[in-house]
Scaffold this active site. Sequence first.
Site, PDB file in Angstrom:
ATOM      1  N   SER A 149       0.858  -1.190   0.000  1.00 50.87           N
ATOM      2  CA  SER A 149       0.000   0.000   0.000  1.00 50.87           C
ATOM      3  C   SER A 149       0.892   1.237   0.000  1.00 50.87           C
ATOM      4  O   SER A 149       2.080   1.155   0.353  1.00 50.87           O
ATOM      5  CB  SER A 149      -0.843  -0.001   1.277  1.00 50.87           C
ATOM      6  N   TYR A 162      -1.635  -0.657  10.659  1.00 48.54           N
ATOM      7  CA  TYR A 162      -1.716  -0.937   9.206  1.00 48.54           C
ATOM      8  C   TYR A 162      -0.378  -0.579   8.560  1.00 48.54           C
ATOM      9  O   TYR A 162       0.170  -1.349   7.772  1.00 48.54           O
ATOM     10  CB  TYR A 162      -2.866  -0.127   8.598  1.00 48.54           C
TER      11      TYR A 162
HETATM   12  P1  NDP Z   1     -11.337  -6.001  -0.166  1.00 40.78           P
HETATM   13  O1  NDP Z   1     -11.824  -5.877   1.239  1.00 40.78           O
HETATM   14  O2  NDP Z   1     -12.291  -5.777  -1.269  1.00 40.78           O
HETATM   15  O3  NDP Z   1     -10.650  -7.436  -0.364  1.00 40.78           O
HETATM   16  C1  NDP Z   1      -9.974  -8.107   0.653  1.00 40.78           C
HETATM   17  C2  NDP Z   1      -9.907  -9.566   0.288  1.00 40.78           C
HETATM   18  O4  NDP Z   1      -9.198 -10.293   1.303  1.00 40.78           O
HETATM   19  C3  NDP Z   1     -11.278 -10.214   0.179  1.00 40.78           C
HETATM   20  O5  NDP Z   1     -11.323 -11.015  -0.976  1.00 40.78           O
HETATM   21  C4  NDP Z   1     -11.364 -11.077   1.417  1.00 40.78           C
HETATM   22  O6  NDP Z   1     -12.175 -12.224   1.155  1.00 40.78           O
HETATM   23  C5  NDP Z   1      -9.906 -11.482   1.587  1.00 40.78           C
HETATM   24  N1  NDP Z   1      -9.652 -11.989   2.936  1.00 40.78           N
HETATM   25  C6  NDP Z   1      -9.931 -11.369   4.115  1.00 40.78           C
HETATM   26  N2  NDP Z   1      -9.595 -12.168   5.143  1.00 40.78           N
HETATM   27  C7  NDP Z   1      -9.096 -13.314   4.599  1.00 40.78           C
HETATM   28  C8  NDP Z   1      -8.601 -14.530   5.143  1.00 40.78           C
HETATM   29  N3  NDP Z   1      -8.516 -14.692   6.471  1.00 40.78           N
HETATM   30  N4  NDP Z   1      -8.205 -15.503   4.313  1.00 40.78           N
HETATM   31  C9  NDP Z   1      -8.293 -15.333   2.969  1.00 40.78           C
HETATM   32  N5  NDP Z   1      -8.735 -14.196   2.382  1.00 40.78           N
HETATM   33  C10 NDP Z   1      -9.134 -13.208   3.200  1.00 40.78           C
HETATM   34  O7  NDP Z   1     -10.116  -4.992  -0.258  1.00 40.78           O
HETATM   35  P2  NDP Z   1      -9.041  -4.654  -1.399  1.00 40.78           P
HETATM   36  O8  NDP Z   1      -9.314  -5.367  -2.651  1.00 40.78           O
HETATM   37  O9  NDP Z   1      -8.915  -3.200  -1.417  1.00 40.78           O
HETATM   38  O10 NDP Z   1      -7.719  -5.218  -0.696  1.00 40.78           O
HETATM   39  C11 NDP Z   1      -6.747  -6.006  -1.344  1.00 40.78           C
HETATM   40  C12 NDP Z   1      -5.368  -5.572  -0.885  1.00 40.78           C
HETATM   41  O11 NDP Z   1      -5.106  -4.258  -1.358  1.00 40.78           O
HETATM   42  C13 NDP Z   1      -5.170  -5.528   0.618  1.00 40.78           C
HETATM   43  O12 NDP Z   1      -3.929  -6.099   0.953  1.00 40.78           O
HETATM   44  C14 NDP Z   1      -5.167  -4.038   0.934  1.00 40.78           C
HETATM   45  O13 NDP Z   1      -4.432  -3.740   2.088  1.00 40.78           O
HETATM   46  C15 NDP Z   1      -4.526  -3.495  -0.330  1.00 40.78           C
HETATM   47  N6  NDP Z   1      -4.763  -2.070  -0.561  1.00 40.78           N
HETATM   48  C16 NDP Z   1      -6.008  -1.609  -0.870  1.00 40.78           C
HETATM   49  C17 NDP Z   1      -6.212  -0.246  -1.057  1.00 40.78           C
HETATM   50  C18 NDP Z   1      -7.570   0.330  -1.316  1.00 40.78           C
HETATM   51  O14 NDP Z   1      -7.726   1.560  -1.296  1.00 40.78           O
HETATM   52  N7  NDP Z   1      -8.589  -0.478  -1.595  1.00 40.78           N
HETATM   53  C19 NDP Z   1      -5.105   0.705  -0.978  1.00 40.78           C
HETATM   54  C20 NDP Z   1      -3.849   0.103  -0.664  1.00 40.78           C
HETATM   55  C21 NDP Z   1      -3.692  -1.229  -0.477  1.00 40.78           C
HETATM   56  P3  NDP Z   1     -13.065 -13.026   2.214  1.00 40.78           P
HETATM   57  O15 NDP Z   1     -13.671 -12.034   3.142  1.00 40.78           O
HETATM   58  O16 NDP Z   1     -14.038 -13.731   1.329  1.00 40.78           O
HETATM   59  O17 NDP Z   1     -12.109 -13.978   2.880  1.00 40.78           O
END
Ligand code: NDP
Length: 253
Positions: A149, A162
């Site tokens: 990030s 974070y």
């Molecule tokens: P989302 O919340 O849309 O996606 C997060 C994903 O992680 C979901 O598919 C969720 O699926 C999965 N997840 C959560 N817990 C678990 C677990 N225990 N095991 C397996 N999978 C898990 O967020 P983003 O798409 O934004 O996030 C993706 C990445 O991007 C993250 O690492 C985030 O920190 C990073 N990021 C995002 C930014 C933004 O502005 N959106 C900015 C900077 C970085 P499920 O709940 O079905 O398990």
Amino acid sequence: MAEHLTGTVALVTGASSGIGAATGRELARRGAAVALVARRKERLEQLAAEIQGEGGKALVLDTDITDQRQAIDAVERTVAELGRLDTVVNNAGVMLLGPIVDAPTAEWDRMVALNLQGLLYVAHAALPHLLTAADSGPRNVADLVNVSSVAGRRATPNSGVYNLTKFGVNAFTESLRQEVTERHVRVSVVEPGATVTELADHLREEIRETAMRVFTDVEKLEAEDIADAIAYIVTRPRRVAVNEILIRPTEQV
Ligand code: NDP
């Protein structure tokens, strides 16, 4: 010109929404068979059906990667059912912002368990297969892409833990890159800025409004913008390693 991923296998964590879903879709479009990893099985099945409807191949792995046994099983099932493992996108993550003073420390535990430990478990289980793929594969190169990030580059108030997890992802990525790059496993980090996903939905309500206010007037990135950056990394020719991509909305300061 981008190389195609035909004949390769990619595993994407956090593939049930946001950046992970967009990445699974994009890598499949470029010819990879994709293993879709997350906990919400129905969401993964919908995405798999969509990919298969477009002629691609997808494997649904409902997995909680904070459980090391499940993380290992997801990797092993990918190799058993799709035949190999060339690309891993370590994307699953959670962002629980707020002050450190008086924080509910269960939120810290969740971030450390997923953003750090889950990512490490997947990397550890996948690396032997990535090294094999780099030795004997359609492309003779393998990729591990860790999604960090902007918060992995710049610490800000109300983001301490974070920041800790994402700075950690950056440090781990660079160390591992140096360890395996001569064996043609490319280890990269992608650092998105504000992107429209479900990430902010997990914030406590009293935190959400203040934390997100700074982005009110910013045209945010789409998950597809990040998927595109990841696809760029993993489609480079064997001689090219894109180590890091920092990608912000144009209006994000
Ligand atoms: P989302 O919340 O849309 O996606 C997060 C994903 O992680 C979901 O598919 C969720 O699926 C999965 N997840 C959560 N817990 C678990 C677990 N225990 N095991 C397996 N999978 C898990 O967020 P983003 O798409 O934004 O996030 C993706 C990445 O991007 C993250 O690492 C985030 O920190 C990073 N990021 C995002 C930014 C933004 O502005 N959106 C900015 C900077 C970085 P499920 O709940 O079905 O398990």
